[in-house]
Design a protein around this motif. Structure first.
Motif, PDB file in Angstrom:
ATOM      1  N   SER A 170     -55.448  34.738   5.692  1.00 46.10           N
ATOM      2  CA  SER A 170     -56.071  34.843   6.728  1.00 46.10           C
ATOM      3  C   SER A 170     -55.662  35.221   8.387  1.00 46.10           C
ATOM      4  O   SER A 170     -56.174  35.800   9.117  1.00 46.10           O
ATOM      5  CB  SER A 170     -56.551  33.267   7.129  1.00 46.10           C
ATOM      6  OG  SER A 170     -55.360  32.721   7.258  1.00 46.10           O
ATOM      7  N   VAL A 171     -54.167  35.371   8.085  1.00 43.99           N
ATOM      8  CA  VAL A 171     -53.344  36.376   9.021  1.00 43.99           C
ATOM      9  C   VAL A 171     -53.926  37.814   9.265  1.00 43.99           C
ATOM     10  O   VAL A 171     -54.130  38.339  10.447  1.00 43.99           O
ATOM     11  CB  VAL A 171     -51.922  35.843   9.023  1.00 43.99           C
ATOM     12  CG1 VAL A 171     -51.115  36.697   9.941  1.00 43.99           C
ATOM     13  CG2 VAL A 171     -51.592  34.504   9.018  1.00 43.99           C
ATOM     14  N   LEU A 172     -53.889  38.258   7.977  1.00 44.48           N
ATOM     15  CA  LEU A 172     -54.134  39.655   8.039  1.00 44.48           C
ATOM     16  C   LEU A 172     -55.773  39.809   8.470  1.00 44.48           C
ATOM     17  O   LEU A 172     -56.003  41.070   9.096  1.00 44.48           O
ATOM     18  CB  LEU A 172     -54.040  40.367   6.661  1.00 44.48           C
ATOM     19  CG  LEU A 172     -52.715  40.174   6.010  1.00 44.48           C
ATOM     20  CD1 LEU A 172     -52.605  40.837   4.722  1.00 44.48           C
ATOM     21  CD2 LEU A 172     -51.908  41.005   6.867  1.00 44.48           C
ATOM     22  N   ALA A 183     -57.339  38.020  10.541  1.00 46.19           N
ATOM     23  CA  ALA A 183     -57.305  37.904  11.995  1.00 46.19           C
ATOM     24  C   ALA A 183     -56.821  38.856  12.818  1.00 46.19           C
ATOM     25  O   ALA A 183     -57.460  39.582  13.660  1.00 46.19           O
ATOM     26  CB  ALA A 183     -56.792  36.587  12.470  1.00 46.19           C
ATOM     27  N   LYS A 184     -55.714  39.629  12.316  1.00 47.54           N
ATOM     28  CA  LYS A 184     -55.254  40.679  12.805  1.00 47.54           C
ATOM     29  C   LYS A 184     -56.290  42.221  12.753  1.00 47.54           C
ATOM     30  O   LYS A 184     -56.273  42.703  13.620  1.00 47.54           O
ATOM     31  CB  LYS A 184     -53.802  41.139  12.247  1.00 47.54           C
ATOM     32  CG  LYS A 184     -53.419  42.287  12.713  1.00 47.54           C
ATOM     33  CD  LYS A 184     -52.819  42.185  14.051  1.00 47.54           C
ATOM     34  CE  LYS A 184     -51.937  43.603  14.370  1.00 47.54           C
ATOM     35  NZ  LYS A 184     -51.678  43.638  15.779  1.00 47.54           N
ATOM     36  N   SER A 185     -56.661  42.091  11.862  1.00 47.24           N
ATOM     37  CA  SER A 185     -57.514  43.354  11.365  1.00 47.24           C
ATOM     38  C   SER A 185     -58.990  43.234  12.499  1.00 47.24           C
ATOM     39  O   SER A 185     -59.341  44.238  12.780  1.00 47.24           O
ATOM     40  CB  SER A 185     -58.072  43.409   9.894  1.00 47.24           C
ATOM     41  OG  SER A 185     -57.000  43.620   9.170  1.00 47.24           O
ATOM     42  N   ASN A 245     -58.896  41.462  15.351  1.00 47.59           N
ATOM     43  CA  ASN A 245     -58.496  41.611  16.439  1.00 47.59           C
ATOM     44  C   ASN A 245     -58.485  43.289  16.872  1.00 47.59           C
ATOM     45  O   ASN A 245     -59.061  43.478  17.956  1.00 47.59           O
ATOM     46  CB  ASN A 245     -57.176  40.754  16.794  1.00 47.59           C
ATOM     47  CG  ASN A 245     -56.629  41.057  18.018  1.00 47.59           C
ATOM     48  OD1 ASN A 245     -57.310  41.184  18.975  1.00 47.59           O
ATOM     49  ND2 ASN A 245     -55.265  41.262  18.194  1.00 47.59           N
ATOM     50  N   GLU A 246     -57.705  44.046  15.895  1.00 50.17           N
ATOM     51  CA  GLU A 246     -57.817  45.426  16.251  1.00 50.17           C
ATOM     52  C   GLU A 246     -59.001  46.009  16.222  1.00 50.17           C
ATOM     53  O   GLU A 246     -59.221  47.042  17.150  1.00 50.17           O
ATOM     54  CB  GLU A 246     -56.892  45.945  15.228  1.00 50.17           C
ATOM     55  CG  GLU A 246     -55.637  45.784  15.152  1.00 50.17           C
ATOM     56  CD  GLU A 246     -54.830  45.959  16.391  1.00 50.17           C
ATOM     57  OE1 GLU A 246     -55.049  47.072  16.683  1.00 50.17           O
ATOM     58  OE2 GLU A 246     -53.890  45.432  16.753  1.00 50.17           O
ATOM     59  N   LEU A 303     -62.519  36.296   6.959  1.00 53.73           N
ATOM     60  CA  LEU A 303     -61.792  35.487   7.734  1.00 53.73           C
ATOM     61  C   LEU A 303     -62.293  33.869   7.796  1.00 53.73           C
ATOM     62  O   LEU A 303     -61.689  32.963   7.481  1.00 53.73           O
ATOM     63  CB  LEU A 303     -61.471  35.965   9.283  1.00 53.73           C
ATOM     64  CG  LEU A 303     -60.971  35.143  10.191  1.00 53.73           C
ATOM     65  CD1 LEU A 303     -59.429  34.716   9.830  1.00 53.73           C
ATOM     66  CD2 LEU A 303     -61.226  35.536  11.683  1.00 53.73           C
ATOM     67  N   SER A 310     -48.463  34.364   3.691  1.00 56.15           N
ATOM     68  CA  SER A 310     -48.713  35.299   4.934  1.00 56.15           C
ATOM     69  C   SER A 310     -47.783  36.547   4.816  1.00 56.15           C
ATOM     70  O   SER A 310     -48.047  37.610   5.169  1.00 56.15           O
ATOM     71  CB  SER A 310     -48.675  34.516   6.224  1.00 56.15           C
ATOM     72  OG  SER A 310     -49.766  33.690   6.091  1.00 56.15           O
ATOM     73  N   GLY A 327     -48.503  40.222   4.070  1.00 51.59           N
ATOM     74  CA  GLY A 327     -48.134  41.275   5.235  1.00 51.59           C
ATOM     75  C   GLY A 327     -47.418  42.304   4.748  1.00 51.59           C
ATOM     76  O   GLY A 327     -47.777  43.807   5.106  1.00 51.59           O
ATOM     77  N   TYR A 356     -48.728  46.103   4.942  1.00 52.25           N
ATOM     78  CA  TYR A 356     -48.388  47.033   5.882  1.00 52.25           C
ATOM     79  C   TYR A 356     -47.380  48.183   5.041  1.00 52.25           C
ATOM     80  O   TYR A 356     -46.973  49.217   5.376  1.00 52.25           O
ATOM     81  CB  TYR A 356     -47.465  46.449   6.795  1.00 52.25           C
ATOM     82  CG  TYR A 356     -48.575  45.833   7.903  1.00 52.25           C
ATOM     83  CD1 TYR A 356     -49.262  46.464   8.641  1.00 52.25           C
ATOM     84  CD2 TYR A 356     -48.616  44.327   7.933  1.00 52.25           C
ATOM     85  CE1 TYR A 356     -50.221  45.973   9.478  1.00 52.25           C
ATOM     86  CE2 TYR A 356     -49.382  43.596   8.709  1.00 52.25           C
ATOM     87  CZ  TYR A 356     -50.224  44.426   9.510  1.00 52.25           C
ATOM     88  OH  TYR A 356     -51.180  43.810  10.204  1.00 52.25           O
TER      89      TYR A 356
END
Length: 80
Positions: free
Chosen positions: A1-3, A5-7, A9-10, A35, A70, A74, A78
């Motif tokens: 879920s962190v990835l 959320a980051k995606s 957000n971007e 998400l 996470s 990540g 990345y």
């Protein structure tokens, strides 16, 4: 879920500063759905664990598992 959320957000930041990506980009809706699905499943499994065991056991296990996956996710996302 962190990835996710980051995606998300971007994509939102790119939409604010440039063209409105979220209107025409199908991936935005896919990432948003993933998400919210991940968050819903995390809450569901946390509640299932809390129904069976004590919070002093479930919360640290849940948190440490979430952190480990996470970091692994990540790193794979990345690096790849």
């Amino acid at each position: 879920s962190v990835l996710f959320a980051k995606s998300l957000n971007e994509l939102l930041l790119a939409s604010i500063t440039g063209p409105k990506i979220f209107v025409s980009y199908f991936g935005f809706y896919l990432i948003a759905a993933a998400l919210f699905a991940c968050i819903s499943m995390q809450i569901y499994w946390l509640n299932c664990g809390l129904a069976k065991w004590d919070a002093l056991y479930i919360i640290p296990v849940f948190q440490s598992t979430w952190i480990v996956f996470s970091v692994i996710g990540g790193g794979g996302f990345y690096r790849g």
